[in-house]
Design an enzyme around this catalytic site. Sequence first.
Site, PDB file in Angstrom:
ATOM      1  N   TYR A  13       0.872  -1.178   0.000  1.00 15.68           N
ATOM      2  CA  TYR A  13       0.000   0.000   0.000  1.00 15.68           C
ATOM      3  C   TYR A  13       0.907   1.225   0.000  1.00 15.68           C
ATOM      4  CZ  TYR A  13      -3.519  -3.398   1.581  1.00 15.68           C
ATOM      5  OH  TYR A  13      -4.347  -4.492   1.698  1.00 15.68           O
ATOM      6  N   PHE A  34     -12.794  -6.044   1.941  1.00 13.41           N
ATOM      7  CA  PHE A  34     -13.943  -5.366   1.324  1.00 13.41           C
ATOM      8  C   PHE A  34     -15.221  -5.585   2.146  1.00 13.41           C
ATOM      9  CE2 PHE A  34     -11.926  -5.914  -3.202  1.00 13.41           C
ATOM     10  CZ  PHE A  34     -11.042  -4.882  -2.930  1.00 13.41           C
ATOM     11  N   PRO A  35     -15.172  -5.454   3.481  1.00 13.85           N
ATOM     12  CA  PRO A  35     -16.385  -5.689   4.281  1.00 13.85           C
ATOM     13  C   PRO A  35     -17.510  -4.716   3.942  1.00 13.85           C
ATOM     14  CG  PRO A  35     -14.701  -4.603   5.607  1.00 13.85           C
ATOM     15  CD  PRO A  35     -14.036  -5.009   4.323  1.00 13.85           C
ATOM     16  N   LEU A  36     -17.127  -3.539   3.400  1.00 11.98           N
ATOM     17  CA  LEU A  36     -18.141  -2.543   3.019  1.00 11.98           C
ATOM     18  C   LEU A  36     -18.296  -2.480   1.500  1.00 11.98           C
ATOM     19  CD1 LEU A  36     -17.038   0.261   5.526  1.00 11.98           C
ATOM     20  CD2 LEU A  36     -18.948  -1.343   5.753  1.00 11.98           C
ATOM     21  N   GLY A  37     -17.701  -3.450   0.815  1.00 10.35           N
ATOM     22  CA  GLY A  37     -17.789  -3.467  -0.646  1.00 10.35           C
ATOM     23  C   GLY A  37     -16.534  -2.948  -1.324  1.00 10.35           C
ATOM     24  N   GLY A  38     -15.578  -2.431  -0.537  1.00  7.45           N
ATOM     25  CA  GLY A  38     -14.294  -1.986  -1.108  1.00  7.45           C
ATOM     26  C   GLY A  38     -14.470  -0.837  -2.078  1.00  7.45           C
ATOM     27  N   PHE A  39     -13.949  -1.033  -3.299  1.00  4.35           N
ATOM     28  CA  PHE A  39     -13.979   0.052  -4.295  1.00  4.35           C
ATOM     29  C   PHE A  39     -15.399   0.287  -4.838  1.00  4.35           C
ATOM     30  CE2 PHE A  39      -9.587  -1.634  -4.521  1.00  4.35           C
ATOM     31  CZ  PHE A  39      -8.929  -0.481  -4.118  1.00  4.35           C
ATOM     32  N   THR A  40     -16.294  -0.667  -4.595  1.00  4.13           N
ATOM     33  CA  THR A  40     -17.697  -0.508  -5.012  1.00  4.13           C
ATOM     34  C   THR A  40     -18.560  -0.607  -3.760  1.00  4.13           C
ATOM     35  OG1 THR A  40     -17.013  -1.896  -6.868  1.00  4.13           O
ATOM     36  CG2 THR A  40     -19.330  -1.301  -6.764  1.00  4.13           C
ATOM     37  N   PRO A  41     -18.737   0.511  -3.026  1.00  5.60           N
ATOM     38  CA  PRO A  41     -19.440   0.441  -1.742  1.00  5.60           C
ATOM     39  C   PRO A  41     -20.806  -0.239  -1.866  1.00  5.60           C
ATOM     40  CG  PRO A  41     -18.508   2.624  -2.088  1.00  5.60           C
ATOM     41  CD  PRO A  41     -18.286   1.855  -3.360  1.00  5.60           C
TER      42      PRO A  41
HETATM   43  N1  LIG Z   1      -6.013  -9.271   1.269  1.00  9.03           N
HETATM   44  C1  LIG Z   1      -6.406  -8.518   0.290  1.00  9.03           C
HETATM   45  O1  LIG Z   1      -6.270  -8.868  -0.874  1.00  9.03           O
HETATM   46  C2  LIG Z   1      -7.045  -7.216   0.578  1.00  9.03           C
HETATM   47  C3  LIG Z   1      -7.692  -6.515  -0.471  1.00  9.03           C
HETATM   48  C4  LIG Z   1      -8.304  -5.320  -0.166  1.00  9.03           C
HETATM   49  C5  LIG Z   1      -8.310  -4.839   1.136  1.00  9.03           C
HETATM   50  N2  LIG Z   1      -7.679  -5.518   2.128  1.00  9.03           N
HETATM   51  C6  LIG Z   1      -7.698  -5.062   3.534  1.00  9.03           C
HETATM   52  O2  LIG Z   1      -9.054  -4.953   3.916  1.00  9.03           O
HETATM   53  C7  LIG Z   1      -9.308  -3.651   4.466  1.00  9.03           C
HETATM   54  C8  LIG Z   1     -10.733  -3.258   4.166  1.00  9.03           C
HETATM   55  O3  LIG Z   1     -10.950  -3.174   2.775  1.00  9.03           O
HETATM   56  P1  LIG Z   1     -11.129  -1.796   2.008  1.00  9.03           P
HETATM   57  O4  LIG Z   1     -10.636  -0.659   2.835  1.00  9.03           O
HETATM   58  O5  LIG Z   1     -10.569  -1.967   0.671  1.00  9.03           O
HETATM   59  O6  LIG Z   1     -12.694  -1.736   1.772  1.00  9.03           O
HETATM   60  P2  LIG Z   1     -13.956  -1.516   2.736  1.00  9.03           P
HETATM   61  O7  LIG Z   1     -13.559  -1.510   4.160  1.00  9.03           O
HETATM   62  O8  LIG Z   1     -14.983  -2.465   2.278  1.00  9.03           O
HETATM   63  O9  LIG Z   1     -14.442  -0.078   2.268  1.00  9.03           O
HETATM   64  C9  LIG Z   1     -13.625   1.034   2.294  1.00  9.03           C
HETATM   65  C10 LIG Z   1     -14.374   2.134   1.552  1.00  9.03           C
HETATM   66  O10 LIG Z   1     -15.564   2.457   2.250  1.00  9.03           O
HETATM   67  C11 LIG Z   1     -15.541   3.807   2.658  1.00  9.03           C
HETATM   68  N3  LIG Z   1     -16.073   3.845   4.024  1.00  9.03           N
HETATM   69  C12 LIG Z   1     -15.522   3.326   5.141  1.00  9.03           C
HETATM   70  N4  LIG Z   1     -16.328   3.519   6.199  1.00  9.03           N
HETATM   71  C13 LIG Z   1     -17.411   4.169   5.733  1.00  9.03           C
HETATM   72  C14 LIG Z   1     -18.584   4.648   6.350  1.00  9.03           C
HETATM   73  N5  LIG Z   1     -18.806   4.488   7.645  1.00  9.03           N
HETATM   74  N6  LIG Z   1     -19.509   5.285   5.568  1.00  9.03           N
HETATM   75  C15 LIG Z   1     -19.294   5.443   4.240  1.00  9.03           C
HETATM   76  N7  LIG Z   1     -18.201   5.012   3.611  1.00  9.03           N
HETATM   77  C16 LIG Z   1     -17.262   4.380   4.350  1.00  9.03           C
HETATM   78  C17 LIG Z   1     -14.106   4.247   2.583  1.00  9.03           C
HETATM   79  O11 LIG Z   1     -14.031   5.620   2.235  1.00  9.03           O
HETATM   80  P3  LIG Z   1     -13.514   6.730   3.305  1.00  9.03           P
HETATM   81  O12 LIG Z   1     -12.035   6.642   3.325  1.00  9.03           O
HETATM   82  O13 LIG Z   1     -14.050   7.999   2.708  1.00  9.03           O
HETATM   83  O14 LIG Z   1     -14.176   6.399   4.615  1.00  9.03           O
HETATM   84  C18 LIG Z   1     -13.560   3.396   1.448  1.00  9.03           C
HETATM   85  O15 LIG Z   1     -13.854   3.977   0.202  1.00  9.03           O
HETATM   86  C19 LIG Z   1      -8.264  -2.776   3.774  1.00  9.03           C
HETATM   87  O16 LIG Z   1      -8.073  -1.568   4.470  1.00  9.03           O
HETATM   88  C20 LIG Z   1      -7.058  -3.694   3.733  1.00  9.03           C
HETATM   89  O17 LIG Z   1      -6.386  -3.634   4.969  1.00  9.03           O
HETATM   90  C21 LIG Z   1      -7.069  -6.706   1.861  1.00  9.03           C
END
Ligand SMILES: NC(=O)c1ccc[n+]([C@@H]2O[C@H](COP(=O)([O-])OP(=O)(O)OC[C@H]3O[C@@H](n4cnc5c(N)ncnc54)[C@H](OP(=O)(O)O)[C@@H]3O)[C@@H](O)[C@H]2O)c1
Length: 297
Positions: A65, A215-222
């Site tokens: 990252y 991607f617990p919140l959907g990642g790049f596609t919320p």
């Molecule tokens: N092992 C793997 O291959 C892999 C791949 C991807 C990710 N990961 C790990 O998994 C973690 C979680 O995944 P992720 O961060 O990609 O996706 P995520 O947690 O599903 O979603 C993050 C997205 O949601 C937004 N968000 C977060 N909280 C919110 C809220 N309360 N209301 C509205 N929007 C909200 C964030 O924007 P804002 O910044 O504006 O809040 C960001 O755009 C990563 O940080 C990483 O450590 C691992």
Amino acid sequence: MSDATLGGRFTFPGTALGVRRVGYGAMQLSGPGIWGPPRDPDAAIAVLREAVAAGVNHIDTSDFYGPHVTNQIIRQALHPYPANLVIVTKLGARRPADQSWQPAISPKDLTAGVHDNLRNLGLDALDIVNYRVMGSGHGTEEGSIAEQVSVLADLQREGLIRHIGVSNATATQVAEARTIVDIVCVQNNYNLVHREDEALIDDLNREGIAYVPFFPLGGFTPLQSSTLSSVAERLGATPMQVALAWLLHRSPNVLLIPGTSSVAHLRENLAAAELTLSQPVLHELNQIGATAAHASH
Ligand SMILES: NC(=O)c1ccc[n+]([C@@H]2O[C@H](COP(=O)([O-])OP(=O)(O)OC[C@H]3O[C@@H](n4cnc5c(N)ncnc54)[C@H](OP(=O)(O)O)[C@@H]3O)[C@@H](O)[C@H]2O)c1
């Protein structure tokens, strides 16, 4: 702070490492496209400090990252680390100058990756390292990961890695890895809509192994769903809080690492642990994945 905070405590199997079930994923702390420094470095530091002050003791990261940037921000914000903080990182990719994601899976690559993480995080040993299986970009793909997991096992024997997990792995790859070394966690794509790992989650729970959805919140596609919005409105919560609470209710081995670059979103996400979902509500939410699976066929 009590162990009941943030969804209660989970202990990684065969280890002395315990974490609260709601943690934090640091991927959003680097710049746009997970590349370069964040637009607002002070805000990134504030998010990390707020998370730890609120009781978060499980941070997920990676040296790819940024690259390197996110780990350096974690170090700047939190080093010297609290004794109970578990930092989980991952290996298996590199980021060339074109900002793409390429596999980095030779013994030399993996060993260099451990040293990069140690240096950038300011640690002598890494608590947990996930071997992140790289595919074509369309989810998990079969193929032996024995060689890479064996390299991590060697680095564990050297004392550079304490515990090992796998990420973006199929059930077959998890089983293969477990013949080589004790696996303490599996980090795969899973959320209200993306539900391919249902059986794997239950199998891992029986073994006491953590399942950590990325991607617990959907990642790049919320996540967006009228059912989710309507449940959230009825409960006086936000859709993202309901999505996280649903994951906490899914199985006791599920640990959360929602990612955010915003202190306001962080607070909202941590408060999701206070939400109790009734059986009828869980049933209603379960239909979202069922509908999504049906629509994709
Ligand atoms: N092992 C793997 O291959 C892999 C791949 C991807 C990710 N990961 C790990 O998994 C973690 C979680 O995944 P992720 O961060 O990609 O996706 P995520 O947690 O599903 O979603 C993050 C997205 O949601 C937004 N968000 C977060 N909280 C919110 C809220 N309360 N209301 C509205 N929007 C909200 C964030 O924007 P804002 O910044 O504006 O809040 C960001 O755009 C990563 O940080 C990483 O450590 C691992």
